[in-house]
Structure formats: structure tokens, C-alpha cells
Design an enzyme around this catalytic site. Sequence first.
Site, PDB file in Angstrom:
ATOM      1  N   TYR A  45     -32.908  23.454 -59.017  1.00 48.74           N
ATOM      2  CA  TYR A  45     -32.152  23.927 -57.856  1.00 48.74           C
ATOM      3  C   TYR A  45     -31.922  25.445 -57.942  1.00 48.74           C
ATOM      4  CZ  TYR A  45     -28.694  23.631 -54.069  1.00 48.74           C
ATOM      5  OH  TYR A  45     -28.015  23.772 -52.875  1.00 48.74           O
ATOM      6  N   SER A 100     -27.378  29.233 -51.436  1.00 52.50           N
ATOM      7  CA  SER A 100     -26.288  28.623 -52.204  1.00 52.50           C
ATOM      8  C   SER A 100     -25.720  29.700 -53.118  1.00 52.50           C
ATOM      9  CB  SER A 100     -26.858  27.491 -53.050  1.00 52.50           C
ATOM     10  OG  SER A 100     -25.935  27.080 -54.034  1.00 52.50           O
TER      11      SER A 100
HETATM   12  N1  LIG Z   1     -23.813  20.217 -50.349  1.00 50.07           N
HETATM   13  C1  LIG Z   1     -23.581  21.272 -51.103  1.00 50.07           C
HETATM   14  O1  LIG Z   1     -22.729  21.250 -52.020  1.00 50.07           O
HETATM   15  C2  LIG Z   1     -24.303  22.552 -50.832  1.00 50.07           C
HETATM   16  C3  LIG Z   1     -25.457  22.593 -50.084  1.00 50.07           C
HETATM   17  N2  LIG Z   1     -26.111  23.793 -49.889  1.00 50.07           N
HETATM   18  C4  LIG Z   1     -27.347  23.826 -49.134  1.00 50.07           C
HETATM   19  O2  LIG Z   1     -27.077  23.497 -47.794  1.00 50.07           O
HETATM   20  C5  LIG Z   1     -28.213  22.873 -47.197  1.00 50.07           C
HETATM   21  C6  LIG Z   1     -27.794  21.570 -46.552  1.00 50.07           C
HETATM   22  O3  LIG Z   1     -27.247  20.727 -47.548  1.00 50.07           O
HETATM   23  P1  LIG Z   1     -26.481  19.348 -47.232  1.00 50.07           P
HETATM   24  O4  LIG Z   1     -26.237  19.238 -45.796  1.00 50.07           O
HETATM   25  O5  LIG Z   1     -25.378  19.259 -48.199  1.00 50.07           O
HETATM   26  O6  LIG Z   1     -27.619  18.323 -47.702  1.00 50.07           O
HETATM   27  P2  LIG Z   1     -28.053  16.918 -47.070  1.00 50.07           P
HETATM   28  O7  LIG Z   1     -28.832  16.221 -48.120  1.00 50.07           O
HETATM   29  O8  LIG Z   1     -26.888  16.256 -46.463  1.00 50.07           O
HETATM   30  O9  LIG Z   1     -29.027  17.374 -45.883  1.00 50.07           O
HETATM   31  C7  LIG Z   1     -30.289  17.903 -46.109  1.00 50.07           C
HETATM   32  C8  LIG Z   1     -31.220  17.420 -45.016  1.00 50.07           C
HETATM   33  O10 LIG Z   1     -32.521  17.960 -45.255  1.00 50.07           O
HETATM   34  C9  LIG Z   1     -33.465  16.910 -45.065  1.00 50.07           C
HETATM   35  N3  LIG Z   1     -34.697  17.150 -45.801  1.00 50.07           N
HETATM   36  C10 LIG Z   1     -34.928  16.973 -47.112  1.00 50.07           C
HETATM   37  N4  LIG Z   1     -36.215  17.212 -47.399  1.00 50.07           N
HETATM   38  C11 LIG Z   1     -36.815  17.558 -46.246  1.00 50.07           C
HETATM   39  C12 LIG Z   1     -38.145  17.898 -45.898  1.00 50.07           C
HETATM   40  N5  LIG Z   1     -39.107  17.940 -46.811  1.00 50.07           N
HETATM   41  N6  LIG Z   1     -38.418  18.189 -44.605  1.00 50.07           N
HETATM   42  C13 LIG Z   1     -37.449  18.137 -43.669  1.00 50.07           C
HETATM   43  N7  LIG Z   1     -36.184  17.805 -43.926  1.00 50.07           N
HETATM   44  C14 LIG Z   1     -35.865  17.516 -45.207  1.00 50.07           C
HETATM   45  C15 LIG Z   1     -32.740  15.681 -45.606  1.00 50.07           C
HETATM   46  O11 LIG Z   1     -33.372  14.484 -45.180  1.00 50.07           O
HETATM   47  P3  LIG Z   1     -33.177  13.159 -46.133  1.00 50.07           P
HETATM   48  O12 LIG Z   1     -31.717  12.878 -46.136  1.00 50.07           O
HETATM   49  O13 LIG Z   1     -33.997  12.126 -45.474  1.00 50.07           O
HETATM   50  O14 LIG Z   1     -33.690  13.555 -47.473  1.00 50.07           O
HETATM   51  C16 LIG Z   1     -31.368  15.876 -45.008  1.00 50.07           C
HETATM   52  O15 LIG Z   1     -31.293  15.390 -43.694  1.00 50.07           O
HETATM   53  C17 LIG Z   1     -29.226  22.698 -48.321  1.00 50.07           C
HETATM   54  O16 LIG Z   1     -30.167  23.742 -48.280  1.00 50.07           O
HETATM   55  C18 LIG Z   1     -28.388  22.803 -49.577  1.00 50.07           C
HETATM   56  O17 LIG Z   1     -29.145  23.241 -50.668  1.00 50.07           O
HETATM   57  C19 LIG Z   1     -25.634  24.956 -50.384  1.00 50.07           C
HETATM   58  C20 LIG Z   1     -24.480  24.971 -51.100  1.00 50.07           C
HETATM   59  C21 LIG Z   1     -23.727  23.782 -51.419  1.00 50.07           C
HETATM   60  C1  LIG Z   2     -20.550  28.749 -62.502  1.00 46.09           C
HETATM   61  C2  LIG Z   2     -19.197  29.278 -62.136  1.00 46.09           C
HETATM   62  C3  LIG Z   2     -18.335  28.584 -61.342  1.00 46.09           C
HETATM   63  C4  LIG Z   2     -18.692  27.266 -60.819  1.00 46.09           C
HETATM   64  C5  LIG Z   2     -19.628  27.126 -59.896  1.00 46.09           C
HETATM   65  C6  LIG Z   2     -20.101  25.890 -59.361  1.00 46.09           C
HETATM   66  C7  LIG Z   2     -19.596  24.593 -59.898  1.00 46.09           C
HETATM   67  C8  LIG Z   2     -20.965  25.955 -58.341  1.00 46.09           C
HETATM   68  C9  LIG Z   2     -21.580  24.857 -57.683  1.00 46.09           C
HETATM   69  C10 LIG Z   2     -22.297  25.136 -56.610  1.00 46.09           C
HETATM   70  C11 LIG Z   2     -23.087  24.197 -55.891  1.00 46.09           C
HETATM   71  C12 LIG Z   2     -23.057  22.760 -56.201  1.00 46.09           C
HETATM   72  C13 LIG Z   2     -23.894  24.709 -54.937  1.00 46.09           C
HETATM   73  C14 LIG Z   2     -24.820  23.984 -54.171  1.00 46.09           C
HETATM   74  O1  LIG Z   2     -25.651  24.560 -53.515  1.00 46.09           O
HETATM   75  C15 LIG Z   2     -16.986  29.157 -60.954  1.00 46.09           C
HETATM   76  C16 LIG Z   2     -15.875  28.163 -61.270  1.00 46.09           C
HETATM   77  C17 LIG Z   2     -17.020  29.480 -59.492  1.00 46.09           C
HETATM   78  C18 LIG Z   2     -16.658  30.483 -61.637  1.00 46.09           C
HETATM   79  C19 LIG Z   2     -17.363  30.760 -62.874  1.00 46.09           C
HETATM   80  C20 LIG Z   2     -18.831  30.591 -62.728  1.00 46.09           C
END
Ligand SMILES: NC(=O)C1=CN([C@@H]2O[C@H](COP(=O)(O)OP(=O)(O)OC[C@H]3O[C@@H](n4cnc5c(N)ncnc54)[C@H](OP(=O)(O)O)[C@@H]3O)[C@@H](O)[C@H]2O)C=CC1
Ligand SMILES: CC1=C(/C=C/C(C)=C/C=C/C(C)=C/C=O)C(C)(C)CCC1
Length: 317
Positions: free
Chosen positions: A186, A173
Site C-alpha cells: 500500500y 493517502s
Molecule cells: N479507508 C481508508 O482508511 C482510506 C482510504 N484511502 C483511499 O481512498 C480511496 C477509497 O477508499 P475506500 O472508499 O475506503 O475503499 P473501498 O474499498 O470502500 O472502495 C474502493 C472501490 O474501488 C473499487 N475497485 C477496486 N479495484 C478496482 C478496479 N481494479 N477497478 C475499478 N474499481 C476498483 C472497489 O470495488 P470492490 O469493492 O468490488 O473491490 C470499491 O468499490 C482508496 O484509494 C483508498 O486507498 C485513503 C486513506 C484512508
Molecule cells: C505512522 C504515524 C501515525 C499513524 C498513522 C496511521 C495509523 C495511518 C494510517 C493511515 C491509513 C490506514 C491510511 C489509508 O490510506 C500517527 C499516529 C499519525 C503519528 C505518528 C506517525
Amino acid sequence: MIFLMDLQMMVLDVIYFIIRNSIRVVLRPRTKPIDGELVLITGAGGGLGQIFAQEFTKHGAEVVLWDINTSSNEQTAKLVREKGGKAYTYTVDVTDRQDVYRNAELVRRDLGRDVTMLVNNAGVVAGERMLDCPDEMIERSMKVNCHALFWTVKAFLPQMKAQNHGHIVTIASVLGLFSTACVEDYCASKFAAVGFHESLAHELLADEVDGVKTTLVCPYIVDTGMFAGCKIREEVEQFLLSPLDPQYCVEQAMNAILVDQPLVCIPRLTYLPFLSRALLPWESNVVTYRFMGSDKCMYPFIEARKQLLLNNSVKVE
Ligand SMILES: NC(=O)C1=CN([C@@H]2O[C@H](COP(=O)(O)OP(=O)(O)OC[C@H]3O[C@@H](n4cnc5c(N)ncnc54)[C@H](OP(=O)(O)O)[C@@H]3O)[C@@H](O)[C@H]2O)C=CC1
Ligand SMILES: CC1=C(/C=C/C(C)=C/C=C/C(C)=C/C=O)C(C)(C)CCC1
């Protein structure tokens, strides 16, 4: 003398890679074929995991789907099969290392071949302020987002190394590169994931295992529901940085994976806060955060989670 020649070579290499990578931003290099690869995706039942499964299928790979939730995982398999692909589902809790090792062995026995690409995608967030966050939720974030990477890599890397062929993808992320308030569990787990991934990449290169590639994927907010409510300043969100469409996010990640790109931030603009964190004084970053509304961007997210939990508990009663 040898030292000076090495230094000269190193400087030339540094310049070469800066120029090569700048050119690659405009002229994309050819993508590698992945038909015939066996791709294992964790968290395949959820938002990005489900799309990754379909994208890898589109490129001709077979997919092994791991998720803790059997029914959502089956749903992903159904989507893959509807597209004419091959999907194999396993219900696995990636935090349980014995479960990971047992299922890795099962996959090997069932399919009679090795996983060649591993996409560590499963992820969770507590969605609570630090002092309100139950210890178990903090532990869960560390176990899913960080510890699980060790177990899956230990399960699948040995065969990749033996064949000198494979690819390890970590879905981290932007919050593994810079942080914000109220997502301590996180950020700690994603910074750890970034550290794990980079160290592993260095280990493979130092050992000259050049056939096993690595890609670190760092997306900004994606509209999958995981961070529903998270919001920066309206004007910035509207004109500069809106939450990503999940399909777009996965396509950008695929572009990077298919050209063996070591790191991708999605969108590219998020390289800037990563750089400014490293280069500018802490206070300069704080005032930028305030201006952009990123200091309190998690407040509405935490409120929304609270509301959701409240509604669910009312429904259960
Ligand atoms: N959405 C966002 O804004 C962002 C997401 N990410 C990262 O992207 C990845 C995917 O996220 P996203 O698709 O949004 O999340 P979701 O919650 O939609 O999907 C995550 C999946 O992982 C499964 N999971 C959770 N715990 C376990 C476990 N212990 N073993 C096996 N599977 C598990 C969940 O199952 P269940 O639903 O049953 O819990 C779910 O199906 C993550 O690593 C997240 O941190 C990165 C940046 C931004
Ligand atoms: C801190 C920060 C920002 C905001 C970042 C945010 C809101 C990130 C959220 C990320 C998520 C939810 C990731 C999940 O994996 C900006 C506006 C980019 C620029 C200034 C620094």
C-alpha cells in the site's frame, strides 16, 4: 543583474504564497462553480467513491461512475438519481488499460462531451505482512493504486488540455507521505501515486496549462471498512486522532477541490508526521511511532483480515 532580480521576485513570491495560504486556512476563498461539469469517479461503488458521487451531484455536476463491481456501482447511481442528479455507470477494471481506453471512448460517444473532472479514487490494500503476501496481491495494489492513474489520465487529460479546462484529483493517502509497518504494498503504491500526481502537476504548470487544476487528497484512516481494525494507542486515538467519518473526509476533500487547493491532508494534524519524517532523524521518528502505537497499528488490521478470509472460506465450504 537579471538573476538577482529573478531571485528577488522569487523570494517575494515565496513570502506572498506563505502569507496567502496561511490566511486561507482561516478565511476560505470562494469556491468555484461546478454545475455543468462532467465528473468521472473511479471506484464509485465503494465507501468514499459513493459519497464523492453524491457530493459532486449536490454541487450540480453530472457524474460518470466507474467501478469493477456492477451492482455496487448501480447502487451509487441510484443514490445520485434519488437526489435528482444524473449518473452514468460503466463497469471498468482500471488496471486493464485497454478496458480504460475503450470505456473512455464509450463515455465520449454515449454522452457526446468530454469528462472535465477526473477523480482517481479506486484503491485496494493487500492486508498481509510482506513475506506472507502473495505476489499477485502486491501486483494488484501497484496496478490499482498507481498504474491505473497513468491509464485514466492518458485517457482524459488530452481533451482537458485542448480546452485548457479541467481538474485531476488523486485520492492518495497519508500513507503516501509517511509510512508504517506491514503495509508495504500500500505504501509503495501510494508513495508512487503521490509522485505521479506531483510530477503531473509540475508538468501542467511548466507547460503553462493553467486551466487544468490538480488536487492531491491524503486522508488518515477513514471508517469505510478498508482498514477495519487498524489502531493506534488508545489515548492518542481518543484525544488526538480518531478514524475519520467518511462523510467528513469527503466534505474536507470537496472543500479543497472546489478552491483548487493543490494538496490536502485530512485531518490537518497529519501534516505533522509528514514534516517530522522530513526533518527529524529516523530514530526520533521511530520512538514517536512506538509512543503513539503507530509502529504496530496494522497488526490488529491484518488479524481482522485473516479472520474475515477464514470465515468466508468456511462459508464457501
Ligand atoms: N479507508 C481508508 O482508511 C482510506 C482510504 N484511502 C483511499 O481512498 C480511496 C477509497 O477508499 P475506500 O472508499 O475506503 O475503499 P473501498 O474499498 O470502500 O472502495 C474502493 C472501490 O474501488 C473499487 N475497485 C477496486 N479495484 C478496482 C478496479 N481494479 N477497478 C475499478 N474499481 C476498483 C472497489 O470495488 P470492490 O469493492 O468490488 O473491490 C470499491 O468499490 C482508496 O484509494 C483508498 O486507498 C485513503 C486513506 C484512508
Ligand atoms: C505512522 C504515524 C501515525 C499513524 C498513522 C496511521 C495509523 C495511518 C494510517 C493511515 C491509513 C490506514 C491510511 C489509508 O490510506 C500517527 C499516529 C499519525 C503519528 C505518528 C506517525
